[in-house]
Design an enzyme around this catalytic site. Structure first.
Site, PDB file in Angstrom:
ATOM      1  N   HIS A   6       0.808  -1.241   0.099  1.00 15.26           N
ATOM      2  CA  HIS A   6      -0.017   0.019   0.004  1.00 15.26           C
ATOM      3  C   HIS A   6       0.934   1.297   0.014  1.00 15.26           C
ATOM      4  CE1 HIS A   6      -3.641  -2.322   0.373  1.00 15.26           C
ATOM      5  NE2 HIS A   6      -4.369  -1.387   0.954  1.00 15.26           N
ATOM      6  N   HIS A  64       0.661  -2.243   8.932  1.00  9.54           N
ATOM      7  CA  HIS A  64       1.981  -2.681   8.851  1.00  9.54           C
ATOM      8  C   HIS A  64       2.680  -2.129  10.008  1.00  9.54           C
ATOM      9  CE1 HIS A  64       1.888  -4.427   4.815  1.00  9.54           C
ATOM     10  NE2 HIS A  64       1.110  -3.689   4.610  1.00  9.54           N
TER      11      HIS A  64
END
EC number: 3.6.1.-
Length: 335
Positions: free
Chosen positions: A210, A297
């Site tokens: 991303h 993340h």
């Protein structure tokens, strides 16, 4: 009335040493900046990305709600039932219909800008011009980098290869019998194949796709439209290039040496529609980058996503400035 003192009467220690032709000139211009480095405006623009990741990560650490919410390391996200925010859910509408297909929106904004900017050709006319071809080649180069990192590289993409190289593997989670036979699960080499059989990636370093996508897409749009914006605002183009004779010069010098392709391209005005669409897509990508930094993340996964994205942007938008042969193929935005 006292007599006016002549210059010779002034003590020599106040005058300083006499000027001679052998003394170094105080107005010697500084050495030119390397063409491989960004301008001040570009540096400010680029700094937004690490600052965004830093602020999002700090928020996730300091926010009591986010910090107390369970986090799944295998999915790099909070479980949906414990998500501290709507944007912390992987199935939020912006993630599903914008980030997941982010390169489509990047491509759409790029095409609209290329077809409407008079600096590249006659607006809304599908004429092939040198600048449109160069812009398309830059887009193709960035797209190729996005492809080998996230989609395909003579098999699995580099993100999946890196995950396996750092010790990761696919673990079967849906079927209890499959979990007992992990040797079969190790054969699933890509994340897509692993998820298709009900498994999850575990054990390796997973570069944030991303972060990589959002920085690559918005960075491409920013570098393409920035010369048009600075020209519209009357700002000086501070980019420098290495000429074929080995001299470093400003972009303005190289532009003066070029022949104009058509009389209607002498005025580089901004077409509002193309620039506004590109800015809108880039702004939404920035917002989703902030959300990714806050809710998805680890710090290191986001940092490596940033580095890989910056590497691709540097090769396409900065390396040609110091390599005339490469610049002859890819060109430069606005030149």
């Amino acid at each position: 009335m006292s007599a006016r003192r002549r210059p010779a009467d002034i003590p020599s220690d106040l005058n300083g040493p006499p000027l001679t032709t052998t003394m170094p000139a105080s107005s010697t211009p500084p050495s030119p900046r390397s063409p491989f480095l960004p301008t001040r405006l570009e540096a400010l623009l680029i700094s937004i990305y690490p600052l965004t990741l830093f602020l999002g990560s700090v928020f996730s650490t300091l926010s009591a709600t986010t910090r107390s919410a369970p986090y799944s390391a295998s999915s790099q996200s909070h479980p949906p039932e414990f998500a501290p925010s709507y944007f912390a859910k992987k199935k939020n509408i912006f993630n599903v219909y914008f980030v997941k297909v982010g390169w489509f929106w990047t491509t759409l904004a790029f095409v609209v800008f290329v077809l409407t900017n008079p600096g590249l050709g006659v607006p809304l006319r599908p004429y092939v011009t040198r600048r449109r071809v160069a812009a398309s080649l830059r887009y193709a180069a960035v797209t190729a980098w996005w492809t080998v990192i996230t989609q395909w590289f003579f098999g699995p993409p580099l993100i999946d290869r890196g995950f396996r190289f750092t010790g990761g593997q696919c673990e079967m989670l849906r079927d209890a019998a499959a979990r007992e036979d992990m040797s079969d699960a190790r054969e699933y080499f890509t994340a897509a194949a692993c998820k298709a059989v009900g498994g999850q990636w575990k054990g390796g370093h997973d570069i944030s796709g991303h972060v990589f996508l959002l920085i690559m897409g918005s960075g491409l749009l920013w570098f393409e439209i920035l010369p048009a914006l600075t020209r519209a605002e009357g700002l000086r183009d501070g980019r420098r290039v290495l000429l074929s004779d080995g001299k470093v010069a400003s972009v303005a010098v190289e532009k003066q040496a070029e022949k104009k392709e058509a009389a209607n391209q002498t005025q580089e005005q901004v077409t509002a529609a193309g620039v506004k669409i590109a800015l809108g897509v880039a702004a939404l990508m920035w917002w989703m980058l902030l959300m990714t930094a806050a809710f998805f993340h680890t710090w290191f996964e986001k940092f490596t996503g940033l580095l890989v994205a910056f590497a691709g942007l540097w090769v396409v938008y900065f390396l040609p400035r110091g390599v005339p042969a490469l610049r002859a193929v890819l060109g430069m935005p606005g030149v």
